[in-house]
Design an enzyme around this catalytic site. Structure first.
Site, PDB file in Angstrom:
ATOM      1  N   LEU E  75       1.028  -1.047  -0.071  1.00 57.49           N
ATOM      2  CA  LEU E  75      -0.207  -0.102   0.322  1.00 57.49           C
ATOM      3  C   LEU E  75       0.627   1.569  -0.323  1.00 57.49           C
ATOM      4  CD1 LEU E  75      -2.616  -1.105   2.105  1.00 57.49           C
ATOM      5  CD2 LEU E  75      -2.573  -1.291   0.058  1.00 57.49           C
ATOM      6  N   ASP E 128      23.551 -12.120   3.641  1.00 60.31           N
ATOM      7  CA  ASP E 128      23.959 -13.377   2.269  1.00 60.31           C
ATOM      8  C   ASP E 128      25.379 -13.235   3.042  1.00 60.31           C
ATOM      9  OD1 ASP E 128      22.985 -14.703   0.100  1.00 60.31           O
ATOM     10  OD2 ASP E 128      23.563 -12.886  -0.891  1.00 60.31           O
TER      11      ASP E 128
END
Lengths: 164, 164, 164, 164, 164, 164
Positions: E75, E128
């Site tokens: 949104l 990562d």
């Protein structure tokens, strides 16, 4: 009628687990049509005679959209589609454009959504390119024509519904 | 009937120059419907009673797709939409789901394509979420209902076409 | 010679602050060329005679890429481009394809990267579509031809460099 | 010379069907160079001494672009690349930056376009990061160096063309 | 306590209408931290001494993610951010990395989500890049530090919470 | 402690080569929490009673983000995830929302980053949807809970750290 496979036991949305499904060759074919004023068909045809742009651009848009299906449809799995083709035919009787999308994959889920997305975005692109001339165009009859492959095997649509 | 504004003098596709257009407040409303078996409507309603998922997920998908319109439709301008709303209503008489999309922007081009894209992707998401139960569903009557703002002012669709 | 504006005082990369820059009308034009075998030019021309596909698809790819520039170039600002045009011309003397991209915006930063990205992706698309016939093609001379607008005003490239 | 495999029998663009191709290990290496003023090389080197940003950011941009290839090039198949590396070397003799991209995949199509896209976007990123100092830079010699794997086996470029 | 502005009168999600809001200059600053083993901090520092990669790649990832915020958060309105900066500092006392993100815009909505998204993705990228050495890392304390501009004016976080 | 596998011999970032890794079934589970004021939990619960929107929208956002992981994290490999599920639970004791993400794939690399990204974006979406009521919310404890599959086999997190 089967259960809604995207909704888990508690009712929450989830991308269904296909990890145990077999990798098979799968094909889906979908169709749709853009219904317009007779003059709009003529306008596209005239442009087509020059450079083929309206149908050519819509074809590219449909092909590229098939590759984006899993970004658009929240619970679709990403897939490495092995073929996408979009066919667009001007039809004076409609009057308008008939669009067919064919998608193939070797994978664990079907490509119905990819074929339907290719057709929908090709239709939207046609709308965009001629909307200055005809805002009242409608996209009608977007549906799966057939699918092959996977556990559920082959499915074919019934006779086509009445034209828009 | 006006010229095809996406095709330049030589006939080649191009994103039209809107740099001289006024920045005005613009709104577009589009609609579409997914026609399905009566039992599929019941299935969605039952799921909806639990967690609201099919219509809820389709609403989110439609809103997000409106923001992606310029990535999907080749000659659409990028826009900073200021509002997107997608309404979905189950309709036993159809039988199916009626979808309405409303988009607002303050900009140099209209938001018809954003509203139509929101509706199309919401319809495709509904198809995806209940396709295991009903592969014969059809997306019908995707069209612009009204637009306001910009040089061409207000446009409203004629009376709705017959139901699919 | 000016400083590297993408590198802050400590030397770390950052998207430069343009919030105090004036919103002005800006244009950039870039060019590039795909150098290929004479027979490959003939192949594209023959295809072009039928459906215009190689150059038509490359044009669409270039236009769509201009809109993705800020997703590709890490420190580019997102922009609402108001016009994108990509011109492709077959040139037997090259032999190959000459590509020109023009982008306009009303904004706080220039559109050089958008024009260069449109040209680069159009060239890559040409390579992709005829690579089965000619793997040795080269993309040469991708450069800015001119820019207008913004504090630095108008800039124009010197006479074109020698052909690849 | 082979046919244009992206154009079907009727001349329309389509993503070619690779579903019958064997899954093999494939590699592609591409190169390109950004030609600039001697002072611009010095500027990058000085920045590099501090934080390595220009070449470091371009390397990341090239790697990320390789993963976006199928979103940029309309008829490219989506692929799950298994390795992407981008090497950037400052070359005072050019003067400029030499860029090499290497991509591997185990799949049904080659990764030439992924390697070429990585190189092109790394070059564009270099341009973006130093354009305030040198707007006349040119991207030259973007080409495939070699490919391995697939039915067509190994292909290697001829001796490098003259420097830009 | 104010109402949930993303939920309309009927309770359905919608992108709120900001078309009547004033265009003002807005800034948001967010922070977060990746908590890791002492040896992992040393590992990043050693790598950083060579080529600055872990923190350098995370900085680029955070900047690029800020531009993708409206694609990730359903949104959120699309915005043309005018500045994004991501700062990363190794902290032996944590031990780990402290990340701060700053985003500016001239627009109708704030950039809190852009700043928080930049921080979150920079933290995920650190995870990562060193996960092979330390799978037990945790991302802690991702929060808004301050915002300025818009109708609600300036907001500043209370004293920082205890360390993870 | 192992080396940083994303950094090659020369210290430059690169997407590591996984082409020789076995294709195995892999699963990862991650968690995180959004800590908020007690009244904010009540607000979400009340909204949830009506239409389930805050948690429903966050679930969809998390699932869609898992599919975008390789676009966000520069050195992540693209993957065809075969399942994504995001669970969200209101917890008055926190007070806040606990989020768990589960991702499966059959592939050459693990899905830790996909699970962590799903959790992070679901948390950010919660923040976005209730930020008007509570700007001081914090995202805490985003971490890997367990992973299975691949050469390194099964890994499970130690006992949960203290609550934020």
């Amino acid at each position: 009628m089967s259960e809604l496979t995207h909704i888990d036991a508690s009712g929450a949305a989830s991308m269904v687990d296909v990890s145990e499904k077999a990798v098979t060759s799968r094909v889906a074919v979908a169709e749709g049509r853009v219904v317009m004023l007779p003059g709009t068909v003529a306008l596209i045809r005239a442009g087509d005679a020059k450079k083929g742009d309206v149908l050519g651009v819509a074809r590219v848009a449909g092909i590229m959209a098939a590759k984006k299906t899993h970004e658009l449809i929240p619970l679709c799995h990403p897939l490495m589609v092995s073929k996408v083709a979009v066919e667009l035919v001007l039809d004076d009787a409609l009057p308008g454009v008939r669009v067919t999308g064919t998608v193939k994959v070797s994978g664990q889920t079907g490509v119905e959504m990819e074929a339907l997305t290719a057709v929908s975005v090709a239709c939207l692109t046609i709308y965009d390119m001629v909307k200055a001339a005809d805002r009242g165009m409608r996209i009608e009859g977007v549906r799966l024509l057939e699918k092959d492959g996977g556990k559920s095997g082959t499915w074919r649509a019934d006779a086509p519904p009445g034209q828009g």
